[in-house]
Scaffold this motif. Structure first.
Motif, PDB file in Angstrom:
ATOM      1  N   SER A   1     -11.683   6.472  -5.985  1.00 15.74           N
ATOM      2  CA  SER A   1     -11.749   6.873  -7.394  1.00 15.74           C
ATOM      3  C   SER A   1     -11.280   5.713  -8.276  1.00 15.74           C
ATOM      4  O   SER A   1     -10.718   4.717  -7.789  1.00 15.74           O
ATOM      5  N   GLY A   2     -11.496   5.876  -9.567  1.00 16.93           N
ATOM      6  CA  GLY A   2     -11.058   4.835 -10.499  1.00 16.93           C
ATOM      7  C   GLY A   2      -9.559   4.585 -10.439  1.00 16.93           C
ATOM      8  O   GLY A   2      -9.100   3.440 -10.454  1.00 16.93           O
ATOM      9  N   GLY A   3      -8.788   5.667 -10.340  1.00 16.16           N
ATOM     10  CA  GLY A   3      -7.341   5.524 -10.263  1.00 16.16           C
ATOM     11  C   GLY A   3      -6.905   4.833  -8.992  1.00 16.16           C
ATOM     12  O   GLY A   3      -5.968   4.016  -8.994  1.00 16.16           O
TER      13      GLY A   3
ATOM     14  N   LEU B   1       7.265   2.158 -11.121  1.00 13.54           N
ATOM     15  CA  LEU B   1       7.148   1.020 -10.215  1.00 13.54           C
ATOM     16  C   LEU B   1       7.873  -0.196 -10.783  1.00 13.54           C
ATOM     17  O   LEU B   1       8.568  -0.916 -10.060  1.00 13.54           O
ATOM     18  N   HIS B   2       7.734  -0.414 -12.079  1.00 15.23           N
ATOM     19  CA  HIS B   2       8.426  -1.527 -12.721  1.00 15.23           C
ATOM     20  C   HIS B   2       9.936  -1.398 -12.566  1.00 15.23           C
ATOM     21  O   HIS B   2      10.636  -2.358 -12.243  1.00 15.23           O
ATOM     22  N   ARG B   3      10.438  -0.205 -12.789  1.00 16.21           N
ATOM     23  CA  ARG B   3      11.881   0.008 -12.661  1.00 16.21           C
ATOM     24  C   ARG B   3      12.358  -0.230 -11.235  1.00 16.21           C
ATOM     25  O   ARG B   3      13.432  -0.769 -10.999  1.00 16.21           O
ATOM     26  N   ARG B   4      11.535   0.175 -10.287  1.00  9.66           N
ATOM     27  CA  ARG B   4      11.924   0.051  -8.883  1.00  9.66           C
ATOM     28  C   ARG B   4      11.918  -1.409  -8.418  1.00  9.66           C
ATOM     29  O   ARG B   4      12.799  -1.833  -7.667  1.00  9.66           O
ATOM     30  N   LEU B   5      10.949  -2.191  -8.896  1.00  7.57           N
ATOM     31  CA  LEU B   5      10.789  -3.561  -8.414  1.00  7.57           C
ATOM     32  C   LEU B   5      11.593  -4.584  -9.208  1.00  7.57           C
ATOM     33  O   LEU B   5      11.993  -5.612  -8.682  1.00  7.57           O
TER      34      LEU B   5
ATOM     35  N   ALA C   1      -1.749  -3.431  -6.230  1.00  7.71           N
ATOM     36  CA  ALA C   1      -1.179  -3.849  -4.950  1.00  7.71           C
ATOM     37  C   ALA C   1      -1.512  -5.308  -4.663  1.00  7.71           C
ATOM     38  O   ALA C   1      -0.668  -6.067  -4.178  1.00  7.71           O
ATOM     39  N   ARG C   2      -2.739  -5.701  -4.956  1.00  9.32           N
ATOM     40  CA  ARG C   2      -3.141  -7.102  -4.740  1.00  9.32           C
ATOM     41  C   ARG C   2      -2.325  -8.051  -5.613  1.00  9.32           C
ATOM     42  O   ARG C   2      -1.977  -9.160  -5.199  1.00  9.32           O
ATOM     43  N   ALA C   3      -1.994  -7.611  -6.838  1.00 10.65           N
ATOM     44  CA  ALA C   3      -1.191  -8.441  -7.733  1.00 10.65           C
ATOM     45  C   ALA C   3       0.252  -8.545  -7.283  1.00 10.65           C
ATOM     46  O   ALA C   3       0.940  -9.531  -7.560  1.00 10.65           O
ATOM     47  N   LEU C   4       0.738  -7.521  -6.553  1.00 10.42           N
ATOM     48  CA  LEU C   4       2.138  -7.479  -6.139  1.00 10.42           C
ATOM     49  C   LEU C   4       2.396  -8.082  -4.763  1.00 10.42           C
ATOM     50  O   LEU C   4       3.534  -8.442  -4.449  1.00 10.42           O
ATOM     51  N   VAL C   5       1.373  -8.208  -3.943  1.00  7.72           N
ATOM     52  CA  VAL C   5       1.567  -8.450  -2.515  1.00  7.72           C
ATOM     53  C   VAL C   5       2.253  -9.772  -2.208  1.00  7.72           C
ATOM     54  O   VAL C   5       2.956  -9.909  -1.198  1.00  7.72           O
ATOM     55  N   PHE C   6       2.090 -10.790  -3.054  1.00  6.80           N
ATOM     56  CA  PHE C   6       2.693 -12.096  -2.758  1.00  6.80           C
ATOM     57  C   PHE C   6       4.009 -12.306  -3.510  1.00  6.80           C
ATOM     58  O   PHE C   6       4.492 -13.427  -3.655  1.00  6.80           O
ATOM     59  N   ASP C   7       4.590 -11.202  -3.981  1.00 10.31           N
ATOM     60  CA  ASP C   7       5.905 -11.219  -4.635  1.00 10.31           C
ATOM     61  C   ASP C   7       5.973 -12.170  -5.823  1.00 10.31           C
ATOM     62  O   ASP C   7       6.863 -13.030  -5.892  1.00 10.31           O
TER      63      ASP C   7
ATOM     64  N   LEU D   1       0.838  -1.207   0.000  1.00  8.89           N
ATOM     65  CA  LEU D   1       0.000   0.000   0.000  1.00  8.89           C
ATOM     66  C   LEU D   1       0.871   1.254   0.000  1.00  8.89           C
ATOM     67  O   LEU D   1       0.531   2.259  -0.633  1.00  8.89           O
ATOM     68  N   ASP D   2       1.975   1.193   0.702  1.00 10.01           N
ATOM     69  CA  ASP D   2       2.924   2.306   0.662  1.00 10.01           C
ATOM     70  C   ASP D   2       3.522   2.430  -0.744  1.00 10.01           C
ATOM     71  O   ASP D   2       3.709   3.535  -1.250  1.00 10.01           O
ATOM     72  N   MET D   3       3.785   1.298  -1.370  1.00 13.54           N
ATOM     73  CA  MET D   3       4.387   1.259  -2.705  1.00 13.54           C
ATOM     74  C   MET D   3       3.493   1.939  -3.738  1.00 13.54           C
ATOM     75  O   MET D   3       3.970   2.637  -4.626  1.00 13.54           O
ATOM     76  N   VAL D   4       2.160   1.746  -3.611  1.00 10.42           N
ATOM     77  CA  VAL D   4       1.226   2.329  -4.586  1.00 10.42           C
ATOM     78  C   VAL D   4       0.574   3.616  -4.050  1.00 10.42           C
ATOM     79  O   VAL D   4      -0.428   4.075  -4.584  1.00 10.42           O
ATOM     80  N   LYS D   5       1.147   4.150  -2.956  1.00 10.82           N
ATOM     81  CA  LYS D   5       0.725   5.442  -2.400  1.00 10.82           C
ATOM     82  C   LYS D   5      -0.729   5.440  -1.918  1.00 10.82           C
ATOM     83  O   LYS D   5      -1.498   6.370  -2.166  1.00 10.82           O
ATOM     84  N   LEU D   6      -1.098   4.364  -1.214  1.00  7.36           N
ATOM     85  CA  LEU D   6      -2.432   4.262  -0.617  1.00  7.36           C
ATOM     86  C   LEU D   6      -2.318   3.906   0.862  1.00  7.36           C
ATOM     87  O   LEU D   6      -3.155   3.214   1.426  1.00  7.36           O
ATOM     88  N   VAL D   7      -1.270   4.406   1.501  1.00  6.23           N
ATOM     89  CA  VAL D   7      -0.927   3.947   2.843  1.00  6.23           C
ATOM     90  C   VAL D   7      -2.030   4.226   3.868  1.00  6.23           C
ATOM     91  O   VAL D   7      -2.187   3.491   4.847  1.00  6.23           O
ATOM     92  N   ASN D   8      -2.836   5.243   3.670  1.00  4.21           N
ATOM     93  CA  ASN D   8      -3.900   5.583   4.629  1.00  4.21           C
ATOM     94  C   ASN D   8      -5.287   5.161   4.168  1.00  4.21           C
ATOM     95  O   ASN D   8      -6.299   5.600   4.720  1.00  4.21           O
TER      96      ASN D   8
END
Length: 359
Positions: free
Chosen positions: A141-143, A185-189, A151-157, A124-131
């Motif tokens: 919102s849609g975005g 995000l792709h570049r970072r991960l 985030a759900r697709a990324l959470v289990f690595d 959630l921090d990674m996709v800027k939805l921490v709160n």
């Protein structure tokens, strides 16, 4: 360009038919490199989404094999492939909070509560939805919903993220913003992304490589600048980016180049892309930004009349009329010193290295 190591995913002679007669995907051979952002680009019905669904395990190939790290996964069910998946409609559970939606893949994999909380907080921090963890999808919102799905697709690595038109439901401004965020995000991960889209601008903006599909086959697989500057055939030239198209006949061959003649007698020289021969009817394609207004008589020029001048914010486009040819576009900087007027006759220069001849 990415270093060529063993491919993460390989399609080998893959075919897919739904009715036993027409092939939706035909003789597909494709290597997906570890860590790359690969887009599957093409019009509706071209086979790109079917290819993604076969990789995900939701469809089975009629023939051929798919392997992951050199091991066949053709008959492996989707839940055992361990791929993250993001759809256009997000597919979020409306009765679950954001945190619960993101944690779902961990729940079905029997992670402990402490592990789930740690991983959910991280993505959630990674996709800027921490709160936003306590909110429900209907409150987003849609975005934001798109970010939850990511985030759900990324959470289990997972080692592979598959995306099927994930930005298609967003408005233009938000879609462009999310393109930048996804690429960052792709570049970072460093995770491998396989991304399906029919939007050529989206593919060029985000991808390391693009596979252009048409009628079940890959027409060209290349890095984005090669794809734009050196299209392999007529279809790629017309589908990826804008092209000015001229109909002509080949009159002479010269190594990698050839000479063509338009119906009004104009002769031009261009790159002979796929071995056109003398006497053959061909199409010549050139990007509008490569055309120039000539200040003097010179080779590779066409005579045109300016039919319209259109303002595009960062540049101008001239709609030009050539004799017995389709309308053509010429892109010009706003401050160009040779800006003509509507109705004016001009000479348009087509550099031979950018004029591509397709049989």
């Amino acid at each position: 360009m990415l270093p060529q190591t063993q491919a993460l995913v390989s399609f080998t002679d893959v075919q897919k038919t739904y009715d036993g007669e027409s092939l939706v995907v035909r003789d597909l051979n494709l290597n997906i490199q570890r860590g790359e952002f690969l887009s599957l680009l093409g019009p509706s019905g071209s086979g790109k989404t079917t290819t993604l669904m076969m990789l995900a395990g939701f469809e089975s190939p009629t023939a051929g094999d798919i392997s992951l790290n050199g091991v066949a996964i053709t008959r492996t069910p989707p839940h055992k492939r361990n791929f993250g998946m993001v759809f256009q409609n997000y597919a979020l559970f409306p009765h679950m909070t954001v945190a619960e939606n993101v944690a779902y893949p961990l729940t079905v994999r029997h992670f402990s509560k402490a592990e789930r909380e740690t991983k959910v907080a991280r993505v959630l921090d990674m996709v800027k939805l921490v709160n936003m963890g306590s909110r429900y999808p209907s409150q987003l919102s849609g975005g934001q919903q798109q970010r939850v799905a990511l985030a759900r697709a990324l959470v289990f690595d997972p080692q592979l993220i598959l995306m099927d038109e994930p930005l298609g439901a967003l408005d233009k401004q938000l879609r462009e913003h999310m393109q930048i965020e996804l690429k960052a995000l792709h570049r970072r991960l460093g995770v491998t992304f396989v991304y399906v889209t029919h939007d050529q601008t989206e593919a060029l903006t985000m991808s390391d490589r693009v596979a252009v599909f048409n009628e079940g086959s890959i027409q060209q697989l290349d890095i984005v600048d090669n794809l734009y500057e050196t299209p392999a055939n007529r279809f790629v030239a017309s589908f990826v980016g804008d092209s000015t198209v001229l109909n002509a006949t080949v009159t002479a061959l010269d190594d990698l180049y050839c000479e063509v003649q338009l119906t009004d007698g104009t002769r031009l020289r261009g790159t002979n892309v796929n071995d056109a021969v003398v006497g053959q009817t061909v199409q010549c394609g050139i990007r509008p930004e490569r055309l120039q207004i000539a200040q003097s008589v010179q080779p590779n020029c066409l005579q045109a009349r300016v039919a319209d001048i259109m303002y595009f914010g960062d540049h101008l486009r001239l709609r030009c009329l050539f004799q017995d040819q389709p309308d053509a576009m010429v892109k010009m900087p706003l401050a160009h010193h040779l800006l003509p007027e509507i109705g004016q006759s001009i000479s348009v220069y087509a550099p031979e290295e950018h004029l591509r001849v397709y049989r």
